[in-house]
Design a protein around this motif. Sequence first.
Motif, PDB file in Angstrom:
ATOM      1  N   ALA A  29      29.166  81.730 -39.431  1.00 40.72           N
ATOM      2  CA  ALA A  29      30.006  82.671 -39.022  1.00 40.72           C
ATOM      3  C   ALA A  29      29.432  83.575 -37.999  1.00 40.72           C
ATOM      4  O   ALA A  29      29.971  83.873 -36.915  1.00 40.72           O
ATOM      5  N   PHE A  30      28.294  84.034 -38.121  1.00 44.49           N
ATOM      6  CA  PHE A  30      27.297  84.739 -37.288  1.00 44.49           C
ATOM      7  C   PHE A  30      27.016  83.987 -35.741  1.00 44.49           C
ATOM      8  O   PHE A  30      27.368  84.579 -34.748  1.00 44.49           O
ATOM      9  N   LEU A  31      26.793  82.928 -35.939  1.00 45.82           N
ATOM     10  CA  LEU A  31      26.871  81.881 -34.763  1.00 45.82           C
ATOM     11  C   LEU A  31      27.857  81.876 -33.802  1.00 45.82           C
ATOM     12  O   LEU A  31      27.872  81.887 -32.855  1.00 45.82           O
ATOM     13  N   GLU A  32      29.139  81.554 -34.689  1.00 44.60           N
ATOM     14  CA  GLU A  32      30.345  81.445 -34.110  1.00 44.60           C
ATOM     15  C   GLU A  32      30.782  82.636 -33.368  1.00 44.60           C
ATOM     16  O   GLU A  32      31.463  82.619 -32.329  1.00 44.60           O
ATOM     17  N   LYS A  33      30.315  83.739 -33.753  1.00 47.75           N
ATOM     18  CA  LYS A  33      30.739  85.258 -33.285  1.00 47.75           C
ATOM     19  C   LYS A  33      29.897  85.500 -32.158  1.00 47.75           C
ATOM     20  O   LYS A  33      29.834  86.596 -31.623  1.00 47.75           O
ATOM     21  N   GLY A  34      28.612  84.676 -31.908  1.00 43.45           N
ATOM     22  CA  GLY A  34      27.635  85.224 -31.059  1.00 43.45           C
ATOM     23  C   GLY A  34      26.750  85.903 -31.458  1.00 43.45           C
ATOM     24  O   GLY A  34      25.581  86.497 -30.610  1.00 43.45           O
ATOM     25  N   TYR A  35      26.547  86.181 -32.686  1.00 47.09           N
ATOM     26  CA  TYR A  35      25.560  86.962 -33.183  1.00 47.09           C
ATOM     27  C   TYR A  35      24.143  86.490 -33.471  1.00 47.09           C
ATOM     28  O   TYR A  35      23.623  86.045 -34.878  1.00 47.09           O
TER      29      TYR A  35
END
Length: 137
Positions: A29-35
């Motif tokens: 989820a963090f990767l998908e949001k660019g975090y």
Amino acid sequence: MEELSPRKRLELGRRIESAEAELADLQQAFLEKGYDRAATYVGNAKDRLFGYLRTWMATGIACPRATSIIENLIRELVRRLKKIGWNWSDAGATRMGRIVMVRRYDQEKWQEYWNKRMNLQGRCTARLTRCEYRLSA
């Protein structure tokens, strides 16, 4: 330390797998949001988080991991052997080590030892009820 029954080991394994899956979902989820930094942090934590618990399951023994307990014990032994005693014989150093271990990890045995050594029979007790101190200027 505690021995883990096969049932507890199985339950622990399932919970670890579940927690790892949730952490993997969080990382994704963090990767998908660019975090990216948060994803890396979670990924690194996930890789190290359950390794010790896997050791529990492999050995069947649950024991503390905290090195602070061991470090504290070593620090106390070093303090007593180097700073207080300076010239301990091997036998004396061994006895001091036993004293430190018993005093720290077996309070009941420590109290029993002193009761016997000092011939204490519980006839009187001393209690600190007040303490005052002054800072000198």
